[in-house]
Write a protein that holds these residues in place. Structure first.
Motif, mmCIF file in Angstrom:
data_model
loop_
_atom_site.group_PDB
_atom_site.id
_atom_site.type_symbol
_atom_site.label_atom_id
_atom_site.label_comp_id
_atom_site.label_asym_id
_atom_site.label_seq_id
_atom_site.Cartn_x
_atom_site.Cartn_y
_atom_site.Cartn_z
ATOM 1 N N TRP A 236 12.362 11.266 -14.847
ATOM 2 C CA TRP A 236 11.142 11.871 -15.390
ATOM 3 C C TRP A 236 10.113 10.895 -15.958
ATOM 4 C CZ3 TRP A 236 12.421 17.101 -18.271
ATOM 5 C CH2 TRP A 236 12.857 18.040 -17.318
ATOM 6 N N PRO A 237 10.471 9.706 -16.416
ATOM 7 C CA PRO A 237 9.430 8.816 -16.957
ATOM 8 C C PRO A 237 8.361 8.531 -15.891
ATOM 9 C CG PRO A 237 11.600 7.999 -17.535
ATOM 10 C CD PRO A 237 11.809 9.100 -16.540
ATOM 11 N N ILE B 5 4.000 13.628 -20.409
ATOM 12 C CA ILE B 5 3.995 14.866 -21.199
ATOM 13 C C ILE B 5 4.773 14.612 -22.489
ATOM 14 C CG2 ILE B 5 4.659 17.290 -21.253
ATOM 15 C CD1 ILE B 5 4.465 17.313 -18.223
ATOM 16 N N SER B 6 4.117 14.843 -23.609
ATOM 17 C CA SER B 6 4.677 14.411 -24.894
ATOM 18 C C SER B 6 5.917 15.186 -25.320
ATOM 19 C CB SER B 6 3.610 14.533 -25.988
ATOM 20 O OG SER B 6 3.183 15.878 -26.115
ATOM 21 N N ASN B 7 6.118 16.412 -24.819
ATOM 22 C CA ASN B 7 7.299 17.156 -25.258
ATOM 23 C C ASN B 7 8.561 16.773 -24.489
ATOM 24 O OD1 ASN B 7 6.535 18.299 -22.851
ATOM 25 N ND2 ASN B 7 6.862 20.420 -23.479
ATOM 26 N N ASN B 8 8.441 15.813 -23.559
ATOM 27 C CA ASN B 8 9.611 15.223 -22.911
ATOM 28 C C ASN B 8 9.905 13.875 -23.561
ATOM 29 O OD1 ASN B 8 9.820 17.355 -21.097
ATOM 30 N ND2 ASN B 8 8.474 16.371 -19.602
ATOM 31 N N VAL B 9 11.148 13.451 -23.514
ATOM 32 C CA VAL B 9 11.518 12.186 -24.168
ATOM 33 C C VAL B 9 12.160 11.180 -23.231
ATOM 34 C CG1 VAL B 9 11.789 13.219 -26.459
ATOM 35 C CG2 VAL B 9 13.748 13.173 -24.878
ATOM 36 N N ASP B 10 12.367 11.530 -21.975
ATOM 37 C CA ASP B 10 13.062 10.641 -21.039
ATOM 38 C C ASP B 10 12.378 9.278 -20.995
ATOM 39 O OD1 ASP B 10 14.105 13.195 -20.543
ATOM 40 O OD2 ASP B 10 14.749 12.567 -18.546
ATOM 41 N N THR B 11 13.152 8.227 -21.216
ATOM 42 C CA THR B 11 12.608 6.875 -21.364
ATOM 43 C C THR B 11 13.536 5.853 -20.718
ATOM 44 O OG1 THR B 11 11.576 7.484 -23.482
ATOM 45 C CG2 THR B 11 11.861 5.130 -23.044
#
Length: 260
Positions: free
Chosen positions: A131-132, A162-168
């Motif tokens: 997702w990143p 998208i800020s409500n995702n955190v995948d990094t």
């Protein structure tokens, strides 16, 4: 303003006189005691004059309305440009559709060949579950993760747009003797995220499952897992366990690509 004179039975002349031009307009002779020029002619002339004045007034109004309409159209157009972001620079940010996938330390145009290969190994593993999609430059790497330019020779850092995702995903190739400092900075970032009570419920398990691992002079931070909606129905432990498996598989894929 006009002055009118009455006509006598003896054929006395009539004059319509303008104050400024003093022009004799009509001289009428009376015959058989009747008056040739009738009042209707005077009314007709006055009507023509009024019609001309009204026409001039309408032309002026139409001109003003046309000018006002054009001004209004320009205002609406400008407002539309502002609302749609069409005003200003056409530059694109790293990680968008503008071309490059990211920004290298001291170089523009995308990740290095090595970092691109490491990312490809992860994307090949996860497919659409990677997702990143927004690359961070050196300045943002320092602001967000506390990893400064004097700590590394190369890096890759991507987060969700998208800020409500955190995948990094962060991969840092540390300078000689700086791997521990990089690892410490990334662990400090992870601790802050784990302790953040304002995380979205769907991200709590993901964050807890995140990992920092040092391998040689490379330090890796993985916080992945994609969509965990169905797992959330089974509880946070199920989410943590599933995301840990994903993160470990990503670390293993990177190590394998590095030949370690």
């Amino acid at each position: 303003m006009c002055r009118f004179y009455d006509f006598s039975e003896n054929g006395q002349k009539a004059v319509i006189q303008n104050q400024e031009e003093n022009i004799d307009m009509y001289v009428c002779q009376s015959t058989q005691g009747g008056v040739i020029m009738k009042k209707s002619v005077v009314y007709l002339l006055a009507g023509v004059l009024m019609f001309q004045l009204a026409a001039c007034g309408n032309d002026a109004n139409n001109s003003q309305e046309s000018s006002g309409s054009q001004s209004s159209s320009e205002t609406v157009s400008n407002s539309s440009d502002l609302s749609t972001g069409n005003v200003g620079s056409s530059e694109t940010l790293p990680g968008t559709d503008g071309g490059s996938e990211g920004t290298l330390p001291g170089e523009e145009g995308g990740w290095s060949e090595e970092m691109t290969g490491l990312k490809s190994a992860v994307v090949d593993l996860l497919g659409q579950n990677y997702w990143p999609d927004m690359a961070l430059d050196a300045e943002m790497l320092e602001v967000r993760f506390g990893v400064t330019k004097d700590m590394y020779d190369d890096f890759l850092a991507e987060i969700p747009m998208i800020s409500n995702n955190v995948d990094t995903l962060v991969i840092v190739k540390a300078k000689e003797g700086q791997a521990d400092a990089v690892e410490s900075a990334l662990n400090a970032y992870r601790d802050v995220q784990v302790q953040d009570t304002m995380q979205y419920p769907m991200n709590v398990g993901k964050v807890q499952a995140s990992m920092v691992e040092k391998t040689g002079n490379y330090v890796i931070f993985v916080l992945l897992g994609a969509d965990t909606t169905e797992l959330m129905e089974q509880g946070d432990e199920a989410v943590v366990e599933a995301c840990q498996q994903v993160n470990q598989s990503v670390i293993d894929a990177i190590k394998q690509k590095l030949g370690q």
